[in-house]
Design a protein around this motif. Structure first.
Motif, PDB file in Angstrom:
ATOM      1  N   SER A   1     -57.351  30.242  59.426  1.00 19.92           N
ATOM      2  CA  SER A   1     -56.808  31.308  58.593  1.00 19.92           C
ATOM      3  C   SER A   1     -57.912  32.242  58.103  1.00 19.92           C
ATOM      4  CB  SER A   1     -56.054  30.713  57.408  1.00 19.92           C
ATOM      5  OG  SER A   1     -56.855  29.755  56.729  1.00 19.92           O
ATOM      6  N   ARG A   2     -57.527  33.483  57.840  1.00 18.54           N
ATOM      7  CA  ARG A   2     -58.437  34.463  57.264  1.00 18.54           C
ATOM      8  C   ARG A   2     -58.007  34.710  55.816  1.00 18.54           C
ATOM      9  NH1 ARG A   2     -59.155  39.215  61.883  1.00 18.54           N
ATOM     10  NH2 ARG A   2     -60.288  37.941  63.421  1.00 18.54           N
ATOM     11  N   PRO A   3     -58.719  34.169  54.851  1.00 21.76           N
ATOM     12  CA  PRO A   3     -58.373  34.429  53.446  1.00 21.76           C
ATOM     13  C   PRO A   3     -58.537  35.901  53.095  1.00 21.76           C
ATOM     14  CG  PRO A   3     -59.851  32.538  53.669  1.00 21.76           C
ATOM     15  CD  PRO A   3     -59.831  33.229  54.987  1.00 21.76           C
ATOM     16  N   GLU A   4     -58.051  36.279  51.933  1.00 20.94           N
ATOM     17  CA  GLU A   4     -58.122  37.664  51.481  1.00 20.94           C
ATOM     18  C   GLU A   4     -59.557  38.167  51.425  1.00 20.94           C
ATOM     19  OE1 GLU A   4     -58.611  40.928  48.613  1.00 20.94           O
ATOM     20  OE2 GLU A   4     -59.261  38.841  48.331  1.00 20.94           O
ATOM     21  N   TRP A   5     -60.498  37.295  51.004  1.00 28.38           N
ATOM     22  CA  TRP A   5     -61.886  37.733  50.928  1.00 28.38           C
ATOM     23  C   TRP A   5     -62.448  38.044  52.315  1.00 28.38           C
ATOM     24  CZ3 TRP A   5     -64.956  34.688  53.848  1.00 28.38           C
ATOM     25  CH2 TRP A   5     -64.603  33.326  54.000  1.00 28.38           C
ATOM     26  N   SER A   6     -61.940  37.348  53.341  1.00 25.21           N
ATOM     27  CA  SER A   6     -62.399  37.618  54.700  1.00 25.21           C
ATOM     28  C   SER A   6     -62.019  39.024  55.136  1.00 25.21           C
ATOM     29  CB  SER A   6     -61.801  36.590  55.663  1.00 25.21           C
ATOM     30  OG  SER A   6     -62.108  36.912  57.007  1.00 25.21           O
ATOM     31  N   TRP A   7     -60.804  39.457  54.818  1.00 30.40           N
ATOM     32  CA  TRP A   7     -60.386  40.812  55.163  1.00 30.40           C
ATOM     33  C   TRP A   7     -61.169  41.855  54.377  1.00 30.40           C
ATOM     34  CZ3 TRP A   7     -57.893  41.880  59.392  1.00 30.40           C
ATOM     35  CH2 TRP A   7     -57.106  40.896  59.991  1.00 30.40           C
ATOM     36  N   ARG A   8     -61.535  41.538  53.151  1.00 34.32           N
ATOM     37  CA  ARG A   8     -62.336  42.480  52.371  1.00 34.32           C
ATOM     38  C   ARG A   8     -63.722  42.644  52.996  1.00 34.32           C
ATOM     39  NH1 ARG A   8     -61.112  44.087  47.464  1.00 34.32           N
ATOM     40  NH2 ARG A   8     -63.250  43.894  46.694  1.00 34.32           N
ATOM     41  N   ARG A   9     -64.303  41.553  53.469  1.00 30.61           N
ATOM     42  CA  ARG A   9     -65.609  41.654  54.118  1.00 30.61           C
ATOM     43  C   ARG A   9     -65.516  42.421  55.429  1.00 30.61           C
ATOM     44  NH1 ARG A   9     -70.054  39.702  53.159  1.00 30.61           N
ATOM     45  NH2 ARG A   9     -70.601  39.268  55.340  1.00 30.61           N
ATOM     46  N   ARG A  10     -64.444  42.229  56.182  1.00 33.12           N
ATOM     47  CA  ARG A  10     -64.270  42.885  57.466  1.00 33.12           C
ATOM     48  C   ARG A  10     -64.074  44.393  57.320  1.00 33.12           C
ATOM     49  NH1 ARG A  10     -63.021  39.663  61.793  1.00 33.12           N
ATOM     50  NH2 ARG A  10     -63.016  37.444  61.303  1.00 33.12           N
ATOM     51  N   THR A  11     -63.669  44.810  56.161  1.00 32.63           N
ATOM     52  CA  THR A  11     -63.376  46.233  55.944  1.00 32.63           C
ATOM     53  C   THR A  11     -64.343  46.891  54.977  1.00 32.63           C
ATOM     54  OG1 THR A  11     -61.750  45.595  54.259  1.00 32.63           O
ATOM     55  CG2 THR A  11     -60.932  45.968  56.505  1.00 32.63           C
ATOM     56  N   GLY A  12     -65.469  46.239  54.682  1.00 36.01           N
ATOM     57  CA  GLY A  12     -66.515  46.846  53.885  1.00 36.01           C
ATOM     58  C   GLY A  12     -66.270  46.869  52.394  1.00 36.01           C
ATOM     59  N   ALA A  13     -65.244  46.144  51.917  1.00 33.22           N
ATOM     60  CA  ALA A  13     -64.923  46.175  50.490  1.00 33.22           C
ATOM     61  C   ALA A  13     -65.639  45.088  49.697  1.00 33.22           C
ATOM     62  CB  ALA A  13     -63.411  46.020  50.291  1.00 33.22           C
ATOM     63  N   ALA A  14     -66.322  44.170  50.371  1.00 35.30           N
ATOM     64  CA  ALA A  14     -67.006  43.076  49.670  1.00 35.30           C
ATOM     65  C   ALA A  14     -68.280  42.743  50.437  1.00 35.30           C
ATOM     66  CB  ALA A  14     -66.103  41.845  49.558  1.00 35.30           C
ATOM     67  N   LEU A  15     -69.348  43.454  50.119  1.00 35.51           N
ATOM     68  CA  LEU A  15     -70.620  43.255  50.800  1.00 35.51           C
ATOM     69  C   LEU A  15     -71.544  42.378  49.974  1.00 35.51           C
ATOM     70  CD1 LEU A  15     -71.318  46.883  52.089  1.00 35.51           C
ATOM     71  CD2 LEU A  15     -70.100  45.012  53.243  1.00 35.51           C
ATOM     72  N   LEU A  16     -72.395  41.637  50.666  1.00 32.09           N
ATOM     73  CA  LEU A  16     -73.410  40.843  49.994  1.00 32.09           C
ATOM     74  C   LEU A  16     -74.554  41.745  49.532  1.00 32.09           C
ATOM     75  CD1 LEU A  16     -73.538  37.795  52.435  1.00 32.09           C
ATOM     76  CD2 LEU A  16     -72.316  37.961  50.263  1.00 32.09           C
ATOM     77  N   PRO A  17     -75.328  41.312  48.529  1.00 27.61           N
ATOM     78  CA  PRO A  17     -76.452  42.134  48.069  1.00 27.61           C
ATOM     79  C   PRO A  17     -77.398  42.475  49.213  1.00 27.61           C
ATOM     80  CG  PRO A  17     -76.028  40.352  46.526  1.00 27.61           C
ATOM     81  CD  PRO A  17     -75.157  40.088  47.710  1.00 27.61           C
ATOM     82  N   GLY A  18     -77.699  43.747  49.362  1.00 26.00           N
ATOM     83  CA  GLY A  18     -78.595  44.199  50.417  1.00 26.00           C
ATOM     84  C   GLY A  18     -77.939  44.385  51.769  1.00 26.00           C
TER      85      GLY A  18
END
Length: 357
Positions: free
Chosen positions: A130-147
């Motif tokens: 499964s792809r949790p909600e946070w996974s979709w946010r990362r895939r679409t640039g809405a939740a990036l790691l520092p740097g």
């Protein structure tokens, strides 16, 4: 001095069911504290907690092959890929149905449409988590790691004649030129399709993008023809070094085995060795006329003996019992038991996990 991260996921199994599993991630031990049993303690605690929560299995991506086999994990899917020489391929094979329409879409719409589309598509292919909600946010640039920098892909969706979204593709193009001639590589980062027409239409677009000299397909089991093949398939060589991808560990044998489907009217008794005790014992697997299964403890003679890791390798259809027996990883206690297990666990499509976690 170590870390263990557990994710609540589910896993697609043959037949389209979704099995609740523990996703093991960020498992590490401080180098100065190695060889003290910390990793084993973390793994035992994590797996025991998964059993208490009712999770039927655990999955992970292994960075080091020798480590996880001793905990009952085994490779269940393979990861590869392929590269298409766009010019030499001749484009998509002519005469294929690529009906429908394509349109570019924004990240917000991907986050809205993607989850349901992916969940529908993965029911037709065992091995996807499964792809949790946070996974979709990362895939679409809405939740990036520092740097972390975001290289926004081009994303297209496919709509059928009724206007229903049936597919999605995301890709990047590097814009390379060689000797003043476009020599760009298009890399597919995600491709989801719920119909054959959608998949073919998406590939037709990928093979027609201007300036593209080669297309890199998403990781999948190499050696199989693409669902939308180019006109000259020899120009679609697989990646040279396919690797293990998703590793599986069974924790509740009746729940895990009855979640998937099988050929009808068969029965096989398995003797499973599991030092951790989760699936240890002798089990009778019987399949019904509709492909469902019943799994019960059995005190009679077994046909096939194997350990928990070997059974995990069979579960999604990515391995054969006869191969395991030839390698000494399974033992026939009744003549023909390995071939029977091959028939039981075989799937029409090899398992594939498109994601890492």
């Amino acid at each position: 001095m170590g870390t263990f991260r557990g994710l609540a996921l589910d896993l697609s199994v043959p037949g389209g069911a979704l099995l609740p599993v523990l996703g093991v991630s960020s498992l590490a031990v401080v180098p100065a504290h190695r060889r003290r049993g910390i990793l084993s303690a973390l793994m035992a605690h994590g797996l025991n907690a998964a059993v208490e929560r009712g999770e039927a299995a655990a999955v992970l991506h292994s960075a080091e092959y020798p480590v996880y086999g001793r905990y009952g994990f085994a490779p269940a899917t393979r990861h590869g890929g392929f590269t298409v020489d766009v010019t030499a391929s001749g484009g998509l094979r002519p005469g294929l149905d690529i009906s429908g329409s394509l349109r570019e879409t924004a990240p917000e719409e991907v986050r809205r449409l993607g989850p349901a589309l992916f969940d529908e598509a993965r029911r037709n292919r065992a091995g996807a988590v499964s792809r949790p909600e946070w996974s979709w946010r990362r895939r679409t640039g809405a939740a990036l790691l520092p740097g972390e920098e975001w290289d926004a892909p081009t994303v297209l969706v496919h709509q059928d004649g009724a206007g229903q979204v049936r597919g999605l593709v995301a890709y990047t193009v590097d814009g390379k030129w060689s000797d003043r001639v476009p020599d760009a590589t298009l890399t597919v980062t995600d491709l989801i399709a719920t119909t054959a027409q959608a998949r073919r239409a998406l590939w037709a677009h990928l093979l027609s993008v201007d300036w593209g000299a080669q297309d890199r397909g998403p990781g999948r089991r190499p050696g199989r023809p693409a669902a939308a093949p180019p006109a000259r398939p020899a120009r679609r060589p697989p990646a040279p070094h396919p690797a293990d991808c998703l590793w599986l560990r069974l924790l509740d044998l009746p729940a895990a085995l009855t979640a998937r489907t099988y050929p009808p009217g068969l029965r096989l008794t398995l003797r499973v060795a599991d030092p951790a005790g989760h699936v240890d014992g002798t089990w009778l697997l019987r399949t019904g006329a509709d492909g469902s299964a019943e799994v019960t403890p059995d005190g009679g003679p077994a046909g096939l003996a194997l350990d928990a890791a070997a059974l995990a390798a069979l579960h999604l259809g990515g391995e054969q019992a006869s191969r395991l027996a030839a390698a000494g990883l399974a033992t026939e206690l009744t003549p023909g038991a390995a071939r029977l297990a091959d028939t039981l666990f075989r799937t029409s499509a090899e398992p594939w996990c498109p994601d890492h976690f």
